[in-house]
Design an enzyme around this catalytic site. Sequence first.
Site, mmCIF file in Angstrom:
data_model
loop_
_atom_site.group_PDB
_atom_site.id
_atom_site.type_symbol
_atom_site.label_atom_id
_atom_site.label_comp_id
_atom_site.label_asym_id
_atom_site.label_seq_id
_atom_site.Cartn_x
_atom_site.Cartn_y
_atom_site.Cartn_z
ATOM 1 N N PHE A 159 -25.645 -21.607 9.714
ATOM 2 C CA PHE A 159 -25.317 -22.931 10.241
ATOM 3 C C PHE A 159 -25.531 -22.920 11.744
ATOM 4 O O PHE A 159 -24.965 -22.092 12.447
ATOM 5 C CB PHE A 159 -23.877 -23.348 9.923
ATOM 6 C CG PHE A 159 -23.575 -24.734 10.410
ATOM 7 C CD1 PHE A 159 -24.012 -25.843 9.694
ATOM 8 C CD2 PHE A 159 -22.890 -24.949 11.595
ATOM 9 C CE1 PHE A 159 -23.779 -27.130 10.153
ATOM 10 C CE2 PHE A 159 -22.649 -26.237 12.059
ATOM 11 C CZ PHE A 159 -23.090 -27.330 11.342
ATOM 12 N N ASP A 170 -26.401 -16.657 17.678
ATOM 13 C CA ASP A 170 -25.552 -17.851 17.694
ATOM 14 C C ASP A 170 -24.114 -17.379 17.546
ATOM 15 O O ASP A 170 -23.658 -17.083 16.446
ATOM 16 C CB ASP A 170 -25.968 -18.786 16.547
ATOM 17 C CG ASP A 170 -25.067 -20.018 16.443
ATOM 18 O OD1 ASP A 170 -23.994 -20.028 17.065
ATOM 19 O OD2 ASP A 170 -25.442 -20.955 15.715
ATOM 20 N N LYS A 205 -17.646 -23.732 20.746
ATOM 21 C CA LYS A 205 -16.293 -23.872 20.168
ATOM 22 C C LYS A 205 -15.115 -23.469 21.084
ATOM 23 O O LYS A 205 -14.534 -24.324 21.713
ATOM 24 C CB LYS A 205 -16.236 -23.128 18.834
ATOM 25 C CG LYS A 205 -17.057 -23.860 17.762
ATOM 26 C CD LYS A 205 -16.707 -23.417 16.361
ATOM 27 C CE LYS A 205 -17.222 -24.381 15.314
ATOM 28 N NZ LYS A 205 -18.614 -24.169 14.897
HETATM 29 C C1 LIG Z 1 -19.879 -24.975 14.757
HETATM 30 C C2 LIG Z 1 -21.147 -24.226 14.862
HETATM 31 C C3 LIG Z 1 -22.296 -24.808 15.446
HETATM 32 C C4 LIG Z 1 -22.344 -26.253 15.893
HETATM 33 O O1 LIG Z 1 -21.482 -26.497 16.953
HETATM 34 P P1 LIG Z 1 -21.179 -28.032 17.364
HETATM 35 O O2 LIG Z 1 -20.320 -27.888 18.577
HETATM 36 O O3 LIG Z 1 -20.475 -28.648 16.201
HETATM 37 O O4 LIG Z 1 -22.466 -28.682 17.634
HETATM 38 C C5 LIG Z 1 -23.427 -24.025 15.591
HETATM 39 N N1 LIG Z 1 -23.443 -22.750 15.161
HETATM 40 C C6 LIG Z 1 -22.379 -22.169 14.587
HETATM 41 C C7 LIG Z 1 -22.445 -20.741 14.158
HETATM 42 C C8 LIG Z 1 -21.195 -22.890 14.403
HETATM 43 O O5 LIG Z 1 -20.152 -22.334 13.796
#
Ligand SMILES: *Cc1c(COP(=O)(O)O)cnc(C)c1O
Length: 397
Positions: free
Chosen positions: A138, A223, A252
């Site tokens: 994700f 990420d 986050k």
């Molecule tokens: C939550 C998340 C995102 C997206 O972050 P947003 O602030 O909602 O755009 C991207 N990568 C990972 C691994 C995430 O957990």
Amino acid sequence: MNSAAWIEKADKYIMKTYGRYPLVPVKGEGCYVWDADGKKYLDFLAGVAVNNLGHCHPAVTAALSKQAHELIHCSNYYHIPQQIELAELLCSHSFADKAFFCNSGAEANEAAIKLARRYSREKHGSDRYEIITALSSFHGRTMATVSATGQEKVQKFFDPLLHGFRHVPFNDAAALREAISPCTCAIMLEPIQGEGGVVVPDASYFQEVRKICDENGLLLIFDEVQVGMGRTGKLFAYEHFGVTPDIMTLAKALAGGAPIGTMLATDEIAQAFVPGTHGSTFGGNPLVTAAGIATVNTILSEGILNRCEEIGEYLMGELEALKGRFPIIADVRGIGLMIGVELNAPGGDIVKKALERGLLLNCAQEKVLRFVPPLIVGKKEVDEMLATLTDILEEMK
Ligand SMILES: *Cc1c(COP(=O)(O)O)cnc(C)c1O
């Protein structure tokens, strides 16, 4: 206004992009939140791994209040002391040399994708643009990050997707090697898959991935939007795997709940972004970066990382014990306070029952209960959560 009245108004005015639970939180402190009817909840979701310092941590609240009185926003046409200081903090505690600031995880990944392409084009020529990512990953909800995300449900009906992404199974270095083409410029992975169901790769996986990148002149992008900022007991999750990326994204938990994202890179790669190539109006403004400084300093200074490791081990042990008692539990896995409990059946009912009993939980991929509480959580709160969970599992037996 009570919770029911708010929910009725939400039905009228808010787009239905989320399957929301019937909860209206209006106040938070530490590991607890209260709803509009005054009911108290123990929060083991922490705004999806955002409130790592708990709700309204005094250091974050003080930094936000102070900055709100001094300067909230100016522009990235000018130099922003709080942004500079947060960049220095993050770089001095990571592999990175330079930071770019934006407002969310998806934007941080967009920046990473753009930087990887620009750097690779400049260095290797115009046919180097493809990025390999993992299935069940994700990376966000913008068009580029939806294209990067390896889940059909996130992409459905939004096609045509952005060209230049290839997906391979996670934790499978051979599949990665196989997917490389002359067009490949980077490999982008979560160190631990979060939305994918708390998937922890083998210890050797990232060593192999790093080797593949080095042999083929590819950039490694981590990420760490969900697993960074102390979640795993280290400031960054890559520290567990004995490798460093070339680019890393954070968001986050970075500013204690203020909306922020950042993309970090080495000097060599960062130089591909020259004036006018990328930007963000709000990115790294004084307000959010002041909160970011307070958050990072607190995570580093109050023994929070050690505590996260200790409490995480305790929680894992207790969940393992539950696995012995309840056959619905198939697997318990995770690092630090990033813990997943895979079930043999959908977990939606458990989450609903927990909510009724004043416990906030989450379920990823329908069958994985995800425990991402504030890192300040104590044994007392863990025991309270476990008592509620045990009750629910007994009832469902
Ligand atoms: C939550 C998340 C995102 C997206 O972050 P947003 O602030 O909602 O755009 C991207 N990568 C990972 C691994 C995430 O957990």
